[in-house]
Design a protein around this motif. Sequence first.
Motif, PDB file in Angstrom:
ATOM      1  N   VAL A  50       0.858  -1.182   0.000  1.00 47.10           N
ATOM      2  CA  VAL A  50       0.000   0.000   0.000  1.00 47.10           C
ATOM      3  C   VAL A  50       0.893   1.230   0.000  1.00 47.10           C
ATOM      4  CG1 VAL A  50      -1.835   1.243   1.205  1.00 47.10           C
ATOM      5  CG2 VAL A  50      -1.741  -1.251   1.348  1.00 47.10           C
ATOM      6  N   GLU A  51       0.602   2.157  -0.885  1.00 43.16           N
ATOM      7  CA  GLU A  51       1.330   3.427  -0.907  1.00 43.16           C
ATOM      8  C   GLU A  51       0.437   4.495  -0.288  1.00 43.16           C
ATOM      9  OE1 GLU A  51       2.455   4.105  -4.985  1.00 43.16           O
ATOM     10  OE2 GLU A  51       4.320   2.999  -4.695  1.00 43.16           O
ATOM     11  N   TRP A  52       1.012   5.209   0.648  1.00 42.91           N
ATOM     12  CA  TRP A  52       0.316   6.288   1.353  1.00 42.91           C
ATOM     13  C   TRP A  52       0.992   7.616   1.054  1.00 42.91           C
ATOM     14  CZ3 TRP A  52      -4.107   5.215   3.866  1.00 42.91           C
ATOM     15  CH2 TRP A  52      -4.341   3.890   4.227  1.00 42.91           C
ATOM     16  N   ASP A  53       0.212   8.687   1.093  1.00 45.16           N
ATOM     17  CA  ASP A  53       0.801  10.022   0.964  1.00 45.16           C
ATOM     18  C   ASP A  53       1.796  10.269   2.092  1.00 45.16           C
ATOM     19  OD1 ASP A  53      -0.658  10.675  -1.318  1.00 45.16           O
ATOM     20  OD2 ASP A  53      -2.278  11.606  -0.169  1.00 45.16           O
ATOM     21  N   ARG A  54       1.386   9.889   3.306  1.00 51.83           N
ATOM     22  CA  ARG A  54       2.222  10.052   4.503  1.00 51.83           C
ATOM     23  C   ARG A  54       2.004   8.849   5.402  1.00 51.83           C
ATOM     24  NH1 ARG A  54       0.492  14.191   7.999  1.00 51.83           N
ATOM     25  NH2 ARG A  54      -1.553  13.323   7.608  1.00 51.83           N
ATOM     26  N   ILE A  55       3.003   8.453   6.156  1.00 51.82           N
ATOM     27  CA  ILE A  55       2.859   7.316   7.074  1.00 51.82           C
ATOM     28  C   ILE A  55       1.745   7.575   8.091  1.00 51.82           C
ATOM     29  CG2 ILE A  55       4.614   8.060   8.716  1.00 51.82           C
ATOM     30  CD1 ILE A  55       5.433   5.063   8.913  1.00 51.82           C
ATOM     31  N   GLU A  56       1.534   8.839   8.441  1.00 49.04           N
ATOM     32  CA  GLU A  56       0.474   9.186   9.393  1.00 49.04           C
ATOM     33  C   GLU A  56      -0.918   8.874   8.836  1.00 49.04           C
ATOM     34  OE1 GLU A  56       4.124  11.431  10.270  1.00 49.04           O
ATOM     35  OE2 GLU A  56       2.925  11.312   8.444  1.00 49.04           O
ATOM     36  N   ASP A  57      -1.057   8.937   7.507  1.00 45.26           N
ATOM     37  CA  ASP A  57      -2.339   8.587   6.904  1.00 45.26           C
ATOM     38  C   ASP A  57      -2.688   7.127   7.192  1.00 45.26           C
ATOM     39  OD1 ASP A  57      -2.690  11.142   5.809  1.00 45.26           O
ATOM     40  OD2 ASP A  57      -1.608  10.586   3.985  1.00 45.26           O
ATOM     41  N   HIS A  58      -1.664   6.307   7.293  1.00 47.98           N
ATOM     42  CA  HIS A  58      -1.880   4.902   7.629  1.00 47.98           C
ATOM     43  C   HIS A  58      -2.054   4.719   9.133  1.00 47.98           C
ATOM     44  CE1 HIS A  58      -0.172   0.707   8.398  1.00 47.98           C
ATOM     45  NE2 HIS A  58      -1.426   0.557   8.002  1.00 47.98           N
ATOM     46  N   LEU A  59      -1.051   5.150   9.902  1.00 46.24           N
ATOM     47  CA  LEU A  59      -1.034   4.856  11.332  1.00 46.24           C
ATOM     48  C   LEU A  59      -2.075   5.640  12.128  1.00 46.24           C
ATOM     49  CD1 LEU A  59       2.811   4.649  11.907  1.00 46.24           C
ATOM     50  CD2 LEU A  59       1.185   2.766  11.589  1.00 46.24           C
ATOM     51  N   ASP A  60      -2.154   6.928  11.911  1.00 42.44           N
ATOM     52  CA  ASP A  60      -3.067   7.767  12.696  1.00 42.44           C
ATOM     53  C   ASP A  60      -4.437   7.895  12.051  1.00 42.44           C
ATOM     54  OD1 ASP A  60      -0.897   8.236  14.395  1.00 42.44           O
ATOM     55  OD2 ASP A  60      -0.303  10.038  13.294  1.00 42.44           O
TER      56      ASP A  60
END
Length: 91
Positions: A50-60
Amino acid sequence: MATFNVLAGQEDSFYSAYLAARPHLSQYPGCRSAILSRVVELPSTFVLRVEWDRIEDHLDGFRASDAYVEWRKLLSPFFDGDPSVIHLVEP
């Protein structure tokens, strides 16, 4: 990147569940793409990149959302153990 070990004999059912669950992930804000692959040498193992704009979009974001709860509810009956998740960054 997540690695899923799936209960033997449940691979097709897992894939069908993934197709149902995919919109919860792919339509979540910050998700750029989600690609599921099956490991040739280990046919009960799948890898999701999965590609996210920012890691925070995934984790938070996603991991704290109702979308994640629904996604997990659809997929977890097929897990053979807990998924392995790692975060990658391009050099």
